[in-house]
Design an enzyme around this catalytic site. Sequence first.
Site, PDB file in Angstrom:
ATOM      1  N   GLN A   1      48.505  34.629  48.830  1.00 41.83           N
ATOM      2  CA  GLN A   1      47.611  33.936  47.784  1.00 41.83           C
ATOM      3  C   GLN A   1      47.942  32.315  47.010  1.00 41.83           C
ATOM      4  O   GLN A   1      47.190  32.249  46.292  1.00 41.83           O
ATOM      5  CB  GLN A   1      46.214  35.232  47.162  1.00 41.83           C
ATOM      6  CG  GLN A   1      46.684  35.696  46.040  1.00 41.83           C
ATOM      7  CD  GLN A   1      45.597  36.870  45.634  1.00 41.83           C
ATOM      8  OE1 GLN A   1      45.124  37.563  46.357  1.00 41.83           O
ATOM      9  NE2 GLN A   1      44.871  36.007  44.313  1.00 41.83           N
TER      10      GLN A   1
ATOM     11  N   GLN B   1      33.386  38.486  37.295  1.00 45.21           N
ATOM     12  CA  GLN B   1      33.056  37.399  36.933  1.00 45.21           C
ATOM     13  C   GLN B   1      33.986  36.175  36.598  1.00 45.21           C
ATOM     14  O   GLN B   1      33.896  35.292  37.346  1.00 45.21           O
ATOM     15  CB  GLN B   1      31.776  37.235  36.095  1.00 45.21           C
ATOM     16  CG  GLN B   1      31.476  36.458  35.111  1.00 45.21           C
ATOM     17  CD  GLN B   1      30.620  35.833  36.570  1.00 45.21           C
ATOM     18  OE1 GLN B   1      29.901  35.808  37.384  1.00 45.21           O
ATOM     19  NE2 GLN B   1      30.818  33.774  36.221  1.00 45.21           N
TER      20      GLN B   1
ATOM     21  N   ASP C   1      36.632  35.302  37.476  1.00 42.83           N
ATOM     22  CA  ASP C   1      37.188  34.666  38.615  1.00 42.83           C
ATOM     23  C   ASP C   1      35.553  34.186  39.642  1.00 42.83           C
ATOM     24  O   ASP C   1      35.994  35.179  41.287  1.00 42.83           O
ATOM     25  CB  ASP C   1      38.242  35.262  40.069  1.00 42.83           C
ATOM     26  CG  ASP C   1      39.579  35.554  38.847  1.00 42.83           C
ATOM     27  OD1 ASP C   1      40.415  34.775  38.937  1.00 42.83           O
ATOM     28  OD2 ASP C   1      39.364  36.349  38.052  1.00 42.83           O
TER      29      ASP C   1
ATOM     30  N   GLY D   1      47.755  44.110  38.704  1.00 43.56           N
ATOM     31  CA  GLY D   1      48.951  44.861  38.137  1.00 43.56           C
ATOM     32  C   GLY D   1      48.016  44.112  36.311  1.00 43.56           C
ATOM     33  O   GLY D   1      47.991  42.750  36.146  1.00 43.56           O
ATOM     34  N   TYR D   2      49.434  44.300  35.369  1.00 44.74           N
ATOM     35  CA  TYR D   2      49.816  43.895  34.598  1.00 44.74           C
ATOM     36  C   TYR D   2      48.271  44.362  33.503  1.00 44.74           C
ATOM     37  O   TYR D   2      47.495  43.635  33.468  1.00 44.74           O
ATOM     38  CB  TYR D   2      49.957  42.498  34.034  1.00 44.74           C
ATOM     39  CG  TYR D   2      50.770  42.197  33.230  1.00 44.74           C
ATOM     40  CD1 TYR D   2      52.081  43.089  32.759  1.00 44.74           C
ATOM     41  CD2 TYR D   2      50.605  41.477  32.162  1.00 44.74           C
ATOM     42  CE1 TYR D   2      53.382  43.036  32.016  1.00 44.74           C
ATOM     43  CE2 TYR D   2      51.873  41.623  31.053  1.00 44.74           C
ATOM     44  CZ  TYR D   2      52.746  41.789  31.177  1.00 44.74           C
ATOM     45  OH  TYR D   2      53.331  41.383  30.000  1.00 44.74           O
ATOM     46  N   LEU D   3      47.516  45.099  33.658  1.00 41.00           N
ATOM     47  CA  LEU D   3      45.656  44.963  34.371  1.00 41.00           C
ATOM     48  C   LEU D   3      45.785  45.455  31.903  1.00 41.00           C
ATOM     49  O   LEU D   3      46.004  45.740  31.416  1.00 41.00           O
ATOM     50  CB  LEU D   3      45.496  46.847  33.838  1.00 41.00           C
ATOM     51  CG  LEU D   3      45.919  47.577  35.421  1.00 41.00           C
ATOM     52  CD1 LEU D   3      45.983  49.257  35.810  1.00 41.00           C
ATOM     53  CD2 LEU D   3      44.582  46.293  36.473  1.00 41.00           C
TER      54      LEU D   3
ATOM     55  N   GLU E   1      41.874  45.093  29.659  1.00 36.81           N
ATOM     56  CA  GLU E   1      41.166  45.815  29.557  1.00 36.81           C
ATOM     57  C   GLU E   1      39.863  44.909  30.955  1.00 36.81           C
ATOM     58  O   GLU E   1      38.398  45.277  31.049  1.00 36.81           O
ATOM     59  CB  GLU E   1      40.127  45.146  27.991  1.00 36.81           C
ATOM     60  CG  GLU E   1      40.261  45.711  26.993  1.00 36.81           C
ATOM     61  CD  GLU E   1      39.776  47.708  27.302  1.00 36.81           C
ATOM     62  OE1 GLU E   1      38.641  47.746  27.408  1.00 36.81           O
ATOM     63  OE2 GLU E   1      40.445  48.408  27.076  1.00 36.81           O
ATOM     64  N   GLY E   2      40.001  43.915  30.465  1.00 30.95           N
ATOM     65  CA  GLY E   2      39.016  43.270  32.099  1.00 30.95           C
ATOM     66  C   GLY E   2      39.140  43.719  32.925  1.00 30.95           C
ATOM     67  O   GLY E   2      38.257  44.458  33.517  1.00 30.95           O
ATOM     68  N   HIS E   3      40.465  44.138  33.918  1.00 34.01           N
ATOM     69  CA  HIS E   3      40.643  45.428  34.656  1.00 34.01           C
ATOM     70  C   HIS E   3      40.101  46.471  34.403  1.00 34.01           C
ATOM     71  O   HIS E   3      39.353  47.301  36.032  1.00 34.01           O
ATOM     72  CB  HIS E   3      41.812  45.481  35.312  1.00 34.01           C
ATOM     73  CG  HIS E   3      42.909  44.247  35.497  1.00 34.01           C
ATOM     74  ND1 HIS E   3      44.064  44.063  34.027  1.00 34.01           N
ATOM     75  CD2 HIS E   3      42.422  43.434  36.687  1.00 34.01           C
ATOM     76  CE1 HIS E   3      44.612  42.803  35.187  1.00 34.01           C
ATOM     77  NE2 HIS E   3      43.993  42.447  36.828  1.00 34.01           N
TER      78      HIS E   3
HETATM   79  P1  AMP Z   1      43.573  39.936  38.808  1.00 32.16           P
HETATM   80  O1  AMP Z   1      44.984  41.430  38.515  1.00 32.16           O
HETATM   81  O2  AMP Z   1      43.760  38.610  38.128  1.00 32.16           O
HETATM   82  O3  AMP Z   1      43.386  39.344  40.796  1.00 32.16           O
HETATM   83  O4  AMP Z   1      41.935  40.695  38.746  1.00 32.16           O
HETATM   84  C1  AMP Z   1      41.674  41.256  39.210  1.00 32.16           C
HETATM   85  C2  AMP Z   1      40.302  41.690  39.397  1.00 32.16           C
HETATM   86  O5  AMP Z   1      39.929  41.806  38.389  1.00 32.16           O
HETATM   87  C3  AMP Z   1      39.677  40.461  39.653  1.00 32.16           C
HETATM   88  O6  AMP Z   1      38.674  40.801  40.313  1.00 32.16           O
HETATM   89  C4  AMP Z   1      39.100  40.121  38.574  1.00 32.16           C
HETATM   90  O7  AMP Z   1      37.917  39.124  38.749  1.00 32.16           O
HETATM   91  C5  AMP Z   1      39.497  40.231  37.697  1.00 32.16           C
HETATM   92  N1  AMP Z   1      39.662  40.041  35.656  1.00 32.16           N
HETATM   93  C6  AMP Z   1      40.730  39.390  35.253  1.00 32.16           C
HETATM   94  N2  AMP Z   1      40.303  39.806  34.541  1.00 32.16           N
HETATM   95  C7  AMP Z   1      39.193  39.955  34.051  1.00 32.16           C
HETATM   96  C8  AMP Z   1      38.512  39.178  33.056  1.00 32.16           C
HETATM   97  N3  AMP Z   1      38.959  38.530  31.528  1.00 32.16           N
HETATM   98  N4  AMP Z   1      37.523  40.500  32.145  1.00 32.16           N
HETATM   99  C9  AMP Z   1      36.368  40.843  33.907  1.00 32.16           C
HETATM  100  N5  AMP Z   1      37.590  40.686  34.858  1.00 32.16           N
HETATM  101  C10 AMP Z   1      38.780  40.213  35.263  1.00 32.16           C
END
Ligand code: AMP
Length: 285
Positions: A63, A150, A152, A33-35, A37-39
């Site tokens: 985790q 990518q 992570d 969450g806290y979405l 552009e990457g998400h």
């Molecule tokens: P998180 O909410 O941080 O657990 O991330 C959820 C998914 O979004 C994971 O697969 C991350 O690798 C991906 N993600 C997080 N930040 C980015 C980003 N800047 N660009 C691309 N994917 C991302």
Amino acid sequence: MGMKVVRSPDEMQALALRESLNGASIGFAPTMGYLHEGHLTLARRAREENDIAAVSIYVNPSQFVPGEDLDRYPRDEARDLERLEREGIDWVYIPTDAEIYGTGFSTFIEPPPAARGWCGDSRPGHFRGVCTIIAILLNTVRPARMYVGQKDAQQAAVIRQLIESLRFPAELAVCPTVREPDGLAMSSRNAYLSAEDRAAALSLSGALMDGLRAFRRGERDTQALLREGLARIGNTPGTRLDYMGVADHNTFEPVASASAGDTILGAMFVGETRLIDNMILTESE
Ligand code: AMP
């Protein structure tokens, strides 16, 4: 069909089973969450490449290592739902801790080899929690394709090995890292950064770029590739390096000599905030 918010694991699994038995392909992006552009790039690909697009929002306690930011991890469900609705997402799965782990949950997954080293050393137990929640989510949402970032990179390598070794019938797609205009990788944790921290945080992507440029000049020795970036971070007040290195394309083990396709990666504290970033080493842009 509007966007469906599903909170019950039983309901989510029943819905996913029904749709997949009907022949619908489900594309799934797990998030905390806290979405940003990457998400949303993950969510868009899930929507474009499948009949049904699903996103989960779950801050998975298992985790987080004791003493980390579990209690203050940023959350904004209403804004997340708005963004996902605008992207045309079909299902948003938002379970609670009680529903996922209940009482007496103890069926944890021993992580595969890619979990060794890097974040596996700095965050003991982290990938055990990641593998366990991903297995639970795959069994609940039943996607044909799962989308991860990518950003992570080690997590993506771990999930690839998890899917292969436990034979989850899902394809894994790794989506490129989305960055701010100045190069900072987008992260929910960037919300923790003060203006001063934010400026210092740039040294991480800067250091990885230093390494990437050295690789493109023909440097292959890992220590030499890292030298300029290590100095950049060392010279940035307020930062503390966790690790920086080059990981093998397949095994994610550290390499002494880099090859195209390997990943240069780093983790760094800015004040209390821990940031990670990486770049794939390629000969040209
Ligand atoms: P998180 O909410 O941080 O657990 O991330 C959820 C998914 O979004 C994971 O697969 C991350 O690798 C991906 N993600 C997080 N930040 C980015 C980003 N800047 N660009 C691309 N994917 C991302």
